[in-house]
Design an enzyme around this catalytic site. Sequence first.
Site, PDB file in Angstrom:
ATOM      1  N   LYS A  74       1.648  -6.065  -6.467  1.00  0.00           N
ATOM      2  CA  LYS A  74       0.330  -6.970  -7.212  1.00  0.00           C
ATOM      3  C   LYS A  74       0.383  -6.049  -8.423  1.00  0.00           C
ATOM      4  O   LYS A  74       0.609  -6.561  -9.229  1.00  0.00           O
ATOM      5  CB  LYS A  74      -0.582  -7.177  -5.857  1.00  0.00           C
ATOM      6  CG  LYS A  74      -0.266  -8.605  -5.272  1.00  0.00           C
ATOM      7  CD  LYS A  74      -1.407  -8.545  -4.605  1.00  0.00           C
ATOM      8  CE  LYS A  74      -1.377  -9.961  -3.052  1.00  0.00           C
ATOM      9  NZ  LYS A  74      -2.702  -9.829  -3.115  1.00  0.00           N
ATOM     10  N   GLY A  86      -9.926 -14.434   7.433  1.00  0.00           N
ATOM     11  CA  GLY A  86      -9.675 -14.727   6.789  1.00  0.00           C
ATOM     12  C   GLY A  86      -8.423 -16.008   6.104  1.00  0.00           C
ATOM     13  O   GLY A  86      -7.808 -15.740   5.072  1.00  0.00           O
ATOM     14  N   GLY A 120     -14.336  -1.259   3.171  1.00  0.00           N
ATOM     15  CA  GLY A 120     -13.400  -0.820   2.515  1.00  0.00           C
ATOM     16  C   GLY A 120     -13.275  -0.597   1.104  1.00  0.00           C
ATOM     17  O   GLY A 120     -14.061  -1.034   0.134  1.00  0.00           O
ATOM     18  N   LYS A 160       3.014 -16.974   5.020  1.00  0.00           N
ATOM     19  CA  LYS A 160       2.464 -18.302   4.571  1.00  0.00           C
ATOM     20  C   LYS A 160       3.009 -19.201   3.755  1.00  0.00           C
ATOM     21  O   LYS A 160       2.353 -20.605   3.788  1.00  0.00           O
ATOM     22  CB  LYS A 160       1.650 -18.313   5.531  1.00  0.00           C
ATOM     23  CG  LYS A 160       1.444 -17.658   7.103  1.00  0.00           C
ATOM     24  CD  LYS A 160       0.735 -18.622   8.268  1.00  0.00           C
ATOM     25  CE  LYS A 160       0.372 -17.162   9.246  1.00  0.00           C
ATOM     26  NZ  LYS A 160       1.833 -17.171  10.164  1.00  0.00           N
TER      27      LYS A 160
HETATM   28  P1  ATR Z   1      -4.949  -2.672   1.004  1.00  0.00           P
HETATM   29  O1  ATR Z   1      -4.206  -3.421   0.128  1.00  0.00           O
HETATM   30  O2  ATR Z   1      -5.502  -3.504   2.126  1.00  0.00           O
HETATM   31  O3  ATR Z   1      -6.035  -3.025   0.470  1.00  0.00           O
HETATM   32  P2  ATR Z   1      -5.998  -0.345   1.077  1.00  0.00           P
HETATM   33  O4  ATR Z   1      -5.331  -0.008  -0.150  1.00  0.00           O
HETATM   34  O5  ATR Z   1      -4.144   0.587   1.863  1.00  0.00           O
HETATM   35  O6  ATR Z   1      -5.285  -1.957   1.516  1.00  0.00           O
HETATM   36  O7  ATR Z   1      -6.494   0.346   1.472  1.00  0.00           O
HETATM   37  C1  ATR Z   1      -7.316   0.264   2.763  1.00  0.00           C
HETATM   38  C2  ATR Z   1      -8.235   0.213   3.604  1.00  0.00           C
HETATM   39  O8  ATR Z   1      -8.257  -0.144   4.454  1.00  0.00           O
HETATM   40  C3  ATR Z   1      -9.435   1.673   3.007  1.00  0.00           C
HETATM   41  O9  ATR Z   1     -10.452   0.815   2.156  1.00  0.00           O
HETATM   42  C4  ATR Z   1      -9.380   2.136   3.704  1.00  0.00           C
HETATM   43  O10 ATR Z   1      -9.712   3.369   3.696  1.00  0.00           O
HETATM   44  P3  ATR Z   1      -9.613   4.699   3.400  1.00  0.00           P
HETATM   45  O11 ATR Z   1      -9.573   4.488   2.207  1.00  0.00           O
HETATM   46  O12 ATR Z   1     -10.686   5.431   3.645  1.00  0.00           O
HETATM   47  O13 ATR Z   1      -8.626   4.696   2.969  1.00  0.00           O
HETATM   48  C5  ATR Z   1      -9.458   1.512   4.674  1.00  0.00           C
HETATM   49  N1  ATR Z   1      -9.263   1.649   6.591  1.00  0.00           N
HETATM   50  C6  ATR Z   1      -7.713   1.649   7.035  1.00  0.00           C
HETATM   51  N2  ATR Z   1      -8.431   1.932   8.346  1.00  0.00           N
HETATM   52  C7  ATR Z   1      -8.921   1.819   8.511  1.00  0.00           C
HETATM   53  C8  ATR Z   1      -9.720   2.428   9.907  1.00  0.00           C
HETATM   54  N3  ATR Z   1      -9.323   2.407  10.670  1.00  0.00           N
HETATM   55  N4  ATR Z   1     -10.790   2.822   9.817  1.00  0.00           N
HETATM   56  C9  ATR Z   1     -11.702   2.769   8.572  1.00  0.00           C
HETATM   57  N5  ATR Z   1     -11.001   2.004   7.133  1.00  0.00           N
HETATM   58  C10 ATR Z   1      -9.641   1.853   7.132  1.00  0.00           C
END
Ligand code: ATR
Length: 273
Positions: free
Chosen positions: A67, A240, A129, A17
């Site tokens: 990034k 967001g 997260g 966007k």
């Molecule tokens: P981003 O750049 O969006 O932060 P990422 O670095 O892959 O992507 O991180 C994804 C985050 O979402 C992580 O904190 C992940 O938890 P894990 O470290 O345990 O993998 C979290 N996440 C993704 N899917 C999830 C789910 N279904 N339930 C809980 N946490 C989730």
Amino acid sequence: MPIHQYRVFGNPIHQSKSPSIHKAFAHATHQHLNYQAQLVLDDEFERTVTAFFASGGKGLNITVPFKQRAFAMAQMLSPAAQKAEAANTLYLNEQGQLVAENTDGMGLVRDICSNLGGELTAKRILVIGAGGAVRGILQPLLAQQPLAIVVANRTHSKAEQLAESFTDLGNISACPMAQLQGSFDWIINGTSASLAGDLPALPGGLINPSTRCYDMMYSADTTVFNAWAIEQGAEQADDGLGMLVEQAAQSFRLWRGVLPPTAEVLQALRRSI
Ligand code: ATR
């Protein structure tokens, strides 16, 4: 004079966007510029960035998955980019050095504090997260001097490591999700769980009637996390989209020296998603 060139680089990029947001900012501030989305292949990122600036390009936004590589290329780092170890904004300074900034966290803070009338200072904040998205917001969040930030993540060891690397900036700690206790003033969801329609496995009791929740994801419908927040009795739950617009406004300010107005752009974007 040739028109100033800006791009957002990513892969995929068709969903971005940013071109429409920056076009609206340019219109609102009477700036003449060209901003386009550009798909960059994995093995061509650094070369494409270098070529863009060598040909007179003025500024770049960087999105998934580049990034961290944008951060690694930079000769100068803002404090936010340094702690995030990732950059979403690049430009050249007067010495011709490549400067990396990360405006994601600033965007979040401005959305919460300016658009949504929220207060973070002296508040107890739960951040869910521990991935790149969360790493990108912790420095600006801590700069608001909250009472405490607790980071909870599905994989607890990642939350521990992340919190540890920010303890120099304020009161931040990690807690296993199942052991979270007491309610929070703010709960910010920085996981990608909402993307898949999932909800992190959070215990009850985190929300009191004045708790505000914020999902860094956005969608046309209420996100799964925000629906949970409202069901648990949160005072308010926002997504967001405002963060997206505000991080763009901060990039625009860095490049153009003027902070664009965001309210109308946000309203128009909300109608279009
Ligand atoms: P981003 O750049 O969006 O932060 P990422 O670095 O892959 O992507 O991180 C994804 C985050 O979402 C992580 O904190 C992940 O938890 P894990 O470290 O345990 O993998 C979290 N996440 C993704 N899917 C999830 C789910 N279904 N339930 C809980 N946490 C989730």
